[in-house]
Write a protein that holds these residues in place. Structure first.
Motif, mmCIF file in Angstrom:
data_model
loop_
_atom_site.group_PDB
_atom_site.id
_atom_site.type_symbol
_atom_site.label_atom_id
_atom_site.label_comp_id
_atom_site.label_asym_id
_atom_site.label_seq_id
_atom_site.Cartn_x
_atom_site.Cartn_y
_atom_site.Cartn_z
ATOM 1 N N PHE A 6 0.839 -1.196 0.000
ATOM 2 C CA PHE A 6 0.000 0.000 0.000
ATOM 3 C C PHE A 6 0.877 1.251 0.000
ATOM 4 C CE2 PHE A 6 -1.988 3.330 2.606
ATOM 5 C CZ PHE A 6 -3.178 3.529 1.919
ATOM 6 N N LEU A 7 0.589 2.183 -0.923
ATOM 7 C CA LEU A 7 1.299 3.456 -0.952
ATOM 8 C C LEU A 7 0.416 4.589 -0.450
ATOM 9 C CD1 LEU A 7 3.229 3.285 -4.338
ATOM 10 C CD2 LEU A 7 4.089 2.827 -2.038
ATOM 11 N N GLY A 8 -0.878 4.526 -0.748
ATOM 12 C CA GLY A 8 -1.780 5.574 -0.286
ATOM 13 C C GLY A 8 -3.106 5.534 -1.014
ATOM 14 N N LYS A 9 -4.091 6.235 -0.433
ATOM 15 C CA LYS A 9 -5.418 6.300 -1.054
ATOM 16 C C LYS A 9 -5.878 7.738 -1.130
ATOM 17 C CE LYS A 9 -8.358 5.822 2.958
ATOM 18 N NZ LYS A 9 -9.762 5.792 3.066
ATOM 19 N N ASP A 10 -6.834 7.975 -1.979
ATOM 20 C CA ASP A 10 -7.381 9.308 -2.183
ATOM 21 C C ASP A 10 -7.939 9.826 -0.856
ATOM 22 O OD1 ASP A 10 -8.581 11.630 -3.049
ATOM 23 O OD2 ASP A 10 -10.151 10.640 -4.192
ATOM 24 N N PRO A 11 -7.400 10.902 -0.320
ATOM 25 C CA PRO A 11 -7.853 11.408 0.972
ATOM 26 C C PRO A 11 -9.281 11.947 0.950
ATOM 27 C CG PRO A 11 -6.238 12.903 0.011
ATOM 28 C CD PRO A 11 -6.314 11.688 -0.879
ATOM 29 N N ALA A 34 -3.172 0.051 -9.497
ATOM 30 C CA ALA A 34 -4.045 1.178 -9.173
ATOM 31 C C ALA A 34 -5.474 0.686 -9.051
ATOM 32 C CB ALA A 34 -3.948 2.247 -10.254
ATOM 33 N N GLN A 35 -6.107 1.068 -7.983
ATOM 34 C CA GLN A 35 -7.539 0.806 -7.799
ATOM 35 C C GLN A 35 -8.231 2.139 -8.051
ATOM 36 O OE1 GLN A 35 -8.584 -0.743 -3.939
ATOM 37 N NE2 GLN A 35 -10.577 0.235 -4.025
ATOM 38 N N GLY A 36 -9.231 2.125 -8.908
ATOM 39 C CA GLY A 36 -9.906 3.371 -9.224
ATOM 40 C C GLY A 36 -11.311 3.126 -9.720
ATOM 41 N N TRP A 37 -11.899 4.166 -10.264
ATOM 42 C CA TRP A 37 -13.263 4.078 -10.782
ATOM 43 C C TRP A 37 -13.225 3.511 -12.201
ATOM 44 C CZ3 TRP A 37 -11.997 9.351 -9.123
ATOM 45 C CH2 TRP A 37 -12.275 9.549 -7.779
ATOM 46 N N GLU A 63 -4.344 13.293 -6.961
ATOM 47 C CA GLU A 63 -3.794 13.157 -5.610
ATOM 48 C C GLU A 63 -3.223 11.757 -5.367
ATOM 49 O OE1 GLU A 63 -6.694 16.464 -5.638
ATOM 50 O OE2 GLU A 63 -6.796 14.383 -6.292
ATOM 51 N N VAL A 64 -3.826 10.748 -5.991
ATOM 52 C CA VAL A 64 -3.331 9.379 -5.830
ATOM 53 C C VAL A 64 -1.973 9.230 -6.518
ATOM 54 C CG1 VAL A 64 -3.799 6.947 -6.358
ATOM 55 C CG2 VAL A 64 -5.629 8.416 -5.519
#
Length: 78
Positions: A6-11, A34-37, A63-64
């Motif tokens: 894990f590096l980070g998620k959309d705040p 990448a996990q996204g829409w 931001e991601v």
């Protein structure tokens, strides 16, 4: 077996709907997950063109991508 870190998620995302970026530990090349829409907009799909069955298009906030930049800069300092 490949692992993901894990590096980070959309705040700004909701808890269960968060675009997220992961780094893999592949040894043959540097990759990210990448996990996204999921992109479903017909015009965008037409703009992009054919996508192979084993691939998909996702949309993630800028931001991601900052998590990628942060990791890249941190590794460059070592």
């Amino acid at each position: 077996m490949m692992r993901a870190r894990f590096l980070g998620k959309d705040p700004e995302s909701h808890v269960e709907h968060s675009p997220t970026l992961f780094a893999t530990d592949r040894t043959d090349r540097v990759t990210y997950i990448a996990q996204g829409w999921k992109v479903t907009d017909p015009q965008v799909l037409a703009d992009v063109g054919p996508v192979p069955d084993h691939e998909t298009l996702i949309e993630i906030p800028e931001e991601v991508l900052e998590f990628y930049a942060r990791r890249y800069l941190e590794e460059g300092e070592n």
